[in-house]
Motif scaffolding. Structure first.
Motif, short mmCIF file in Angstrom:
data_model
loop_
_atom_site.label_atom_id
_atom_site.label_comp_id
_atom_site.label_asym_id
_atom_site.label_seq_id
_atom_site.Cartn_x
_atom_site.Cartn_y
_atom_site.Cartn_z
N TYR A 55 50.18 66.53 -46.06
CA TYR A 55 50.71 67.07 -47.31
C TYR A 55 50.33 66.12 -48.43
O TYR A 55 49.92 64.97 -48.20
CB TYR A 55 52.24 67.24 -47.24
N GLU A 56 50.45 66.59 -49.66
CA GLU A 56 50.06 65.79 -50.82
C GLU A 56 51.30 65.37 -51.61
O GLU A 56 52.19 66.17 -51.88
CB GLU A 56 49.12 66.59 -51.73
N ASP A 57 51.32 64.10 -51.97
CA ASP A 57 52.41 63.54 -52.78
C ASP A 57 51.80 62.66 -53.86
O ASP A 57 51.23 61.61 -53.56
CB ASP A 57 53.36 62.74 -51.89
N SER A 58 51.87 63.13 -55.10
CA SER A 58 51.32 62.39 -56.25
C SER A 58 49.85 62.03 -56.03
O SER A 58 49.40 60.90 -56.31
CB SER A 58 52.13 61.11 -56.50
N GLY A 59 49.09 62.99 -55.53
CA GLY A 59 47.66 62.80 -55.36
C GLY A 59 47.26 62.08 -54.09
O GLY A 59 46.06 61.86 -53.86
N ILE A 60 48.21 61.70 -53.26
CA ILE A 60 47.93 60.98 -52.01
C ILE A 60 48.23 61.88 -50.82
O ILE A 60 49.32 62.48 -50.77
CB ILE A 60 48.76 59.68 -51.92
N VAL A 61 47.29 61.99 -49.90
CA VAL A 61 47.49 62.79 -48.70
C VAL A 61 48.22 61.93 -47.67
O VAL A 61 47.75 60.86 -47.29
CB VAL A 61 46.16 63.29 -48.11
N ARG A 62 49.38 62.39 -47.24
CA ARG A 62 50.22 61.63 -46.32
C ARG A 62 50.50 62.44 -45.05
O ARG A 62 50.25 63.64 -45.00
CB ARG A 62 51.55 61.25 -46.99
N PHE A 63 51.04 61.75 -44.04
CA PHE A 63 51.47 62.41 -42.81
C PHE A 63 52.65 61.63 -42.24
O PHE A 63 52.74 60.41 -42.41
CB PHE A 63 50.33 62.52 -41.81
N PRO A 64 53.58 62.30 -41.56
CA PRO A 64 54.76 61.61 -41.04
C PRO A 64 54.54 61.04 -39.64
O PRO A 64 53.89 61.65 -38.79
CB PRO A 64 55.83 62.70 -41.02
N LEU A 65 55.13 59.87 -39.43
CA LEU A 65 55.25 59.27 -38.12
C LEU A 65 56.72 58.95 -37.90
O LEU A 65 57.42 58.58 -38.85
CB LEU A 65 54.43 57.99 -38.01
N ILE A 66 57.17 59.07 -36.68
CA ILE A 66 58.57 58.76 -36.39
C ILE A 66 58.65 57.50 -35.55
O ILE A 66 57.72 57.14 -34.83
CB ILE A 66 59.27 59.92 -35.64
N GLN A 67 59.77 56.81 -35.68
CA GLN A 67 60.06 55.70 -34.77
C GLN A 67 61.14 56.17 -33.81
O GLN A 67 62.21 56.64 -34.23
CB GLN A 67 60.54 54.46 -35.52
N ARG A 68 60.83 56.08 -32.52
CA ARG A 68 61.82 56.45 -31.51
C ARG A 68 62.96 55.44 -31.49
O ARG A 68 62.74 54.25 -31.75
CB ARG A 68 61.16 56.49 -30.13
N PRO A 69 64.17 55.86 -31.20
CA PRO A 69 65.28 54.90 -31.04
C PRO A 69 65.07 54.07 -29.79
O PRO A 69 64.26 54.39 -28.92
CB PRO A 69 66.51 55.81 -30.91
N ASN A 70 65.79 52.98 -29.69
CA ASN A 70 65.76 52.17 -28.49
C ASN A 70 66.56 52.85 -27.39
O ASN A 70 67.70 53.28 -27.60
CB ASN A 70 66.32 50.78 -28.77
N SER A 139 53.93 71.86 -50.00
CA SER A 139 54.94 71.15 -50.80
C SER A 139 55.24 69.80 -50.17
O SER A 139 54.83 69.52 -49.05
CB SER A 139 56.22 71.99 -50.87
N ILE A 140 55.98 68.97 -50.89
CA ILE A 140 56.39 67.68 -50.33
C ILE A 140 57.57 67.93 -49.40
O ILE A 140 58.62 68.41 -49.84
CB ILE A 140 56.78 66.69 -51.45
N PRO A 141 57.45 67.63 -48.13
CA PRO A 141 58.53 67.95 -47.18
C PRO A 141 59.78 67.11 -47.44
O PRO A 141 59.70 65.95 -47.86
CB PRO A 141 57.91 67.60 -45.82
N GLN A 142 60.91 67.70 -47.16
CA GLN A 142 62.18 66.97 -47.16
C GLN A 142 62.55 66.72 -45.69
O GLN A 142 63.10 67.58 -45.03
CB GLN A 142 63.26 67.80 -47.87
N PHE A 143 62.19 65.55 -45.21
CA PHE A 143 62.37 65.27 -43.80
C PHE A 143 63.84 65.00 -43.46
O PHE A 143 64.55 64.33 -44.21
CB PHE A 143 61.54 64.06 -43.38
N VAL A 144 64.26 65.56 -42.34
CA VAL A 144 65.62 65.37 -41.84
C VAL A 144 65.53 64.86 -40.40
O VAL A 144 65.24 65.63 -39.49
CB VAL A 144 66.44 66.67 -41.88
N PRO A 145 65.73 63.56 -40.18
CA PRO A 145 65.59 63.02 -38.82
C PRO A 145 66.72 63.46 -37.90
O PRO A 145 67.88 63.51 -38.31
CB PRO A 145 65.63 61.50 -39.04
N GLU A 146 66.35 63.81 -36.67
CA GLU A 146 67.33 64.13 -35.65
C GLU A 146 67.81 62.81 -35.05
O GLU A 146 67.03 62.07 -34.44
CB GLU A 146 66.68 65.00 -34.57
#
Length: 213
Positions: A55-70, A139-146
């Motif tokens: 997705y694009e945010d202010s002209g920058i192409v980004r992608f999400p990565l998650i950190q798993r819990p311990n 659009s710019i995603p609104q991420f909701v972590p589980e």
């Protein structure tokens, strides 16, 4: 990188032969003596899917990565692409990736346009055959972590994957005290290594093609 140009390029590129295992091997952890790390399983690999969401945010192409819990498991605390195992209700691994992304980071599958996929990848540590699915969202995603599955979400620029300063290597101690020489991506100060880095390594080769054109 321009979002529209990149996604148009990817739509065409995924129809051709992919870099595959040659790319994967560049980010594969190895024993300190240089020997490859091989793992065998008595059962057939289960199927899974992960999502590379552009997705694009202010002209920058980004992608999400998650950190798993311990937790008491192989991938405890690790950085990963959103995704998980194939379920009976999934028609294919594309649906798996979209469903898991919805569950883990709150992305509605109706908003994601599928571009294609990278090569299917065998995650030896957990005995999964994973399809990395490439998608885009306008659009710019609104991420909701589980909370049970996601400790944190980062959104690095996709261009960081081809920044030589982001590609590093270090010795890491994993389960059972094994020490491994691990190539990794340093993304937003997080260590992205192992299966996720190997899958993203194929994306790196394709991004370099785009950057060179």
């Amino acid at each position: 990188m321009n979002f529209d140009e990149l996604t148009r390029f990817l739509e065409k590129r995924v129809q051709k032969a992919m870099p595959g295992d040659d790319a994967h091997q560049k980010m594969k952890p190895r024993m300190l003596n240089g020997a490859p790390l091989n793992m065998k399983h008595a059962t057939l690999a289960r199927k899974g899917g992960v999502l590379i969401l552009l997705y694009e945010d202010s002209g920058i192409v980004r992608f999400p990565l998650i950190q798993r819990p311990n937790y008491d498991g192989i991938h405890s605390g690790q950085m990963a692409l959103p995704g998980g195992k194939f379920e009976e209700e999934d028609k294919n691994q594309y649906q798996t990736a979209l469903r898991e992304a919805n569950e883990e980071i709150g992305i509605k599958h109706q908003e994601v346009e599928i571009i294609g996929s990278l090569s299917e990848f065998f995650v030896a540590a957990s005995n999964f055959m994973v399809l990395p699915v490439i998608g885009k969202i306008e659009s710019i995603p609104q991420f909701v972590p589980e909370e049970r599955e996601v400790h944190d979400i980062i959104t690095p620029p996709i261009a960081d994957l081809i920044d030589p300063d982001k590609l590093k290597e270090k010795i890491m101690t994993v389960r059972n005290g094994f020490e491994l020489n691990c190539p990794y991506f340093d993304l937003e100060g997080r260590t992205v290594w192992g299966a996720t880095a190997m899958m993203l390594s194929e994306m790196v080769e394709i991004l370099r093609e785009f950057d060179a054109k």
